[in-house]
Write an enzyme that holds these catalytic residues in place. Structure first.
Site, PDB file in Angstrom:
ATOM      1  N   SER A 181      -9.906  -1.451   7.112  1.00  0.00           N
ATOM      2  CA  SER A 181      -9.241  -1.257   5.822  1.00  0.00           C
ATOM      3  C   SER A 181      -8.378  -2.418   5.347  1.00  0.00           C
ATOM      4  O   SER A 181      -7.949  -2.437   4.195  1.00  0.00           O
ATOM      5  CB  SER A 181      -8.393   0.019   5.853  1.00  0.00           C
ATOM      6  OG  SER A 181      -9.211   1.150   5.814  1.00  0.00           O
ATOM      7  N   SER A 195      -9.563   0.651   2.928  1.00  0.00           N
ATOM      8  CA  SER A 195      -8.776   1.514   2.059  1.00  0.00           C
ATOM      9  C   SER A 195      -7.617   0.798   1.372  1.00  0.00           C
ATOM     10  O   SER A 195      -7.030   1.349   0.437  1.00  0.00           O
ATOM     11  CB  SER A 195      -8.211   2.672   2.872  1.00  0.00           C
ATOM     12  OG  SER A 195      -7.318   2.187   3.880  1.00  0.00           O
ATOM     13  N   LYS A 248       0.848  -1.192   0.000  1.00  0.00           N
ATOM     14  CA  LYS A 248       0.000   0.000   0.000  1.00  0.00           C
ATOM     15  C   LYS A 248       0.883   1.241   0.000  1.00  0.00           C
ATOM     16  O   LYS A 248       1.849   1.312   0.772  1.00  0.00           O
ATOM     17  CB  LYS A 248      -0.877  -0.061   1.251  1.00  0.00           C
ATOM     18  CG  LYS A 248      -1.958   0.974   1.376  1.00  0.00           C
ATOM     19  CD  LYS A 248      -2.806   0.681   2.623  1.00  0.00           C
ATOM     20  CE  LYS A 248      -4.009   1.604   2.715  1.00  0.00           C
ATOM     21  NZ  LYS A 248      -4.868   1.300   3.886  1.00  0.00           N
TER      22      LYS A 248
END
Lengths: 68, 471
Positions: free
Chosen positions: B181, B157, B82
């Site tokens: 997330s 996310s 990420k």
């Protein structure tokens, strides 16, 4: 209407954000105010369970670890 | 091995194959970079692929192996992460228009530890803007798409982490979890994902969203991979004074714990409200599997948790708004409408409500622990209550329905963040439309080992995690 809800009228929120230098789009003011009212009132229902001496558990797990 | 076979290996499986000399680090890297390039146009899961550097690192890893040097349990395993885990001097977009302009000030401890264990980072992955969105929409980088159905959300996310690992375009990936997330994309993309106990993994060098709720964890194809990565990353870090000093157990050694005698709690409260019948059926099947494996199923009655969910929203919103207040003043136009609207909400939360929400946490944890862990070792609940929505259905911008959609998606996951407890999301089957769903195993503080053992046993018994969206 409680004082907290009253302080979160669209106008109140817009004025408060202006004080800290953030310009709130008038088109969003009503949504922001309604959302805050919903969540503040929702969370507040559980606050009666908090003992007087309780400190904020910002570091929740660490606090428990240190206490054990 | 053929590259298609290599790409189906788990991270731990690839590491074993590399150590056994069945696959070279360079060939594994070439295969995954080729797959990443192939899927990127359709899925938009990568922000950047550093092919040349990664291939050079993979060749060095092969050279080390030829000299008998094994850096660690992930020697030569390619990973992308990420795009909010900093490498000093390299910009991290954090899914935004803002931080992409700024070289990162430090290197994340999680990355340093994965590097030391031999993993090789070859790229960075799409994510929700500033990790503040549970769907996978990103109006700056483009929406990330689900490899099981590109019209449906990945969850967020950690959207790129879910999409890339499911598409066999990374062997594992770091996500982050503040309200769900890691678990949302793990659920919607058919992966395993652990939100560790708060403080278990250092947050140093990870983009902050909500400092008292943020956690660092992996998304992987197997629970074993989660255990390996957590074994590498967990533990005290002087650069994160909130990181726990508690000893890190050998998670991998404890994977084989038998299910016989394990007490698994189930509940009818909160987590099963308004469940989609098909998802409910899959969750119940999962529980029956545990019973067949010898676990003792125990029904527990939970406290009223609705207010805790609201308190969690208050904490995240207030802390995120504080972190972003300067940019909200100076460059509000650089936020998407939705993220700006959510941050503005946080600016106007009363300080007393924020602090009361934090004061309630300890009380809530005590009530929850007495209800669940007085009778059981693990709580078994759904990760979500609904079928995977489409990108269009959840494209709500900053309007009136925004908070309803956001909070419906995170309703079952943010409780774990509020309580600070470890939560493992494990694939639990597929709906008739072909989309995966998951169950969430919630454990006591610092008891990730029991969650990994339970998740691993389930995966040995079911095989849902082995299905691939890549035909």
């Amino acid at each position: 209407m409680s004082s907290k809800q009253a302080s979160h009228s669209p106008e109140g929120v817009t004025q408060m954000l202006a004080v800290i230098g953030v310009a709130l789009d008038p088109a969003r003011a009503a949504t922001v105010a309604a959302t805050i009212t919903t969540y503040v009132s929702g969370a507040s229902k559980a606050f009666a369970a908090i003992p007087f001496e309780t400190e904020p558990a910002t570091y929740l797990a660490r606090s428990a670890e240190d206490a054990s | 091995m053929k590259s298609s076979e290599v790409l189906e290996l788990s991270a731990a499986g690839l590491a074993r194959a590399i150590r056994a000399g069945k696959v070279s680090c360079a060939s594994a890297m070439e295969a995954v970079i080729a797959r990443a390039g192939h899927v990127q146009q359709g899925l938009n899961c990568f922000v950047r692929i550093d092919a040349d550097e990664a291939l050079a690192a993979a060749r060095l890893a092969d050279l080390e192996l030829s000299r008998g040097i094994v850096r660690g349990p992930l020697h030569g395993v390619p990973m992308a992460h990420k795009d909010m885990y900093y490498r000093e001097g390299v910009p991290s977009s954090c899914g935004s228009k803002i931080t992409v302009e700024r070289p990162a000030p430090t290197t994340a401890t999680a990355l340093k530890r994965l590097d030391a264990a031999g993993a090789i980072q070859f790229g960075v992955l799409n994510m929700a803007e500033f990790a503040y969105g549970p769907t996978g929409h990103n109006y700056h980088l483009g929406h990330c798409r689900n490899p099981w159905d590109p019209e449906r959300i990945t969850g967020g996310s950690s959207s790129g982490s879910g999409s890339a690992v499911a598409a066999r375009a990374s062997f594992a990936a770091l996500g982050s979890d503040t309200g769900g997330s890691i678990r949302a994309p793990a659920t919607f993309c058919g992966l395993s994902g652990i939100k560790p106990t708060w403080s278990r993994v250092s947050r140093h060098g990870a983009m902050p969203l909500s400092f008292s709720m943020d956690t660092v964890g992996p998304l992987t194809r197997t629970v074993e991979d989660c255990a390996v990565m957590m074994g590498v990353m967990a533990g005290a870090d002087p650069l994160d004074p909130t990181s726990s000093r508690q000893a890190v157990p050998d998670y991998v050694a404890r994977l084989s714990r038998p299910m016989k005698g394990l007490r698994i709690a189930t509940t009818k409260r909160y987590f099963h409200d308004n469940m989609d019948p098909e998802i409910e059926s899959l969750v119940q099947s999962s529980l029956e599997t545990y019973a067949r494996l010898g676990a003792q199923i125990v029904e527990v009655d939970l406290p009223d948790m609705e207010a805790w969910g609201h308190a969690a929203v208050m904490i995240i919103a207030a802390e995120a708004a504080a972190a972003h207040a300067n940019w909200l003043r100076t460059r509000p136009q650089d936020y998407s409408e939705q993220v700006r609207a959510r941050l503005e909400i946080g600016l106007a939360i009363p300080a007393t409500t924020y602090l009361e929400s934090l004061r309630l946490r300890g009380v809530a944890l005590q009530q929850f622990s007495e209800s669940v862990f007085g009778k059981a070792d693990v709580l078994h609940v759904p990760s979500v209550s609904f079928q995977t929505p489409t990108i269009a259905e959840t494209d709500v911008g900053g309007g009136e329905t925004m908070m309803k959609v956001m909070n419906t998606i995170t309703r079952l996951t943010r409780i774990g963040n509020y309580l600070g407890l470890p939560c493992l999301s494990v694939p639990a089957g597929f709906a008739k439309n072909g989309m995966p769903t998951a169950v969430q195993l919630i454990g006591g503080q610092f008891d990730e080992a029991t969650l990994f053992a339970a998740g691993h046993a389930y995966q040995q018994a079911t095989g849902w995690h082995l299905r691939s969206p890549i035909k």
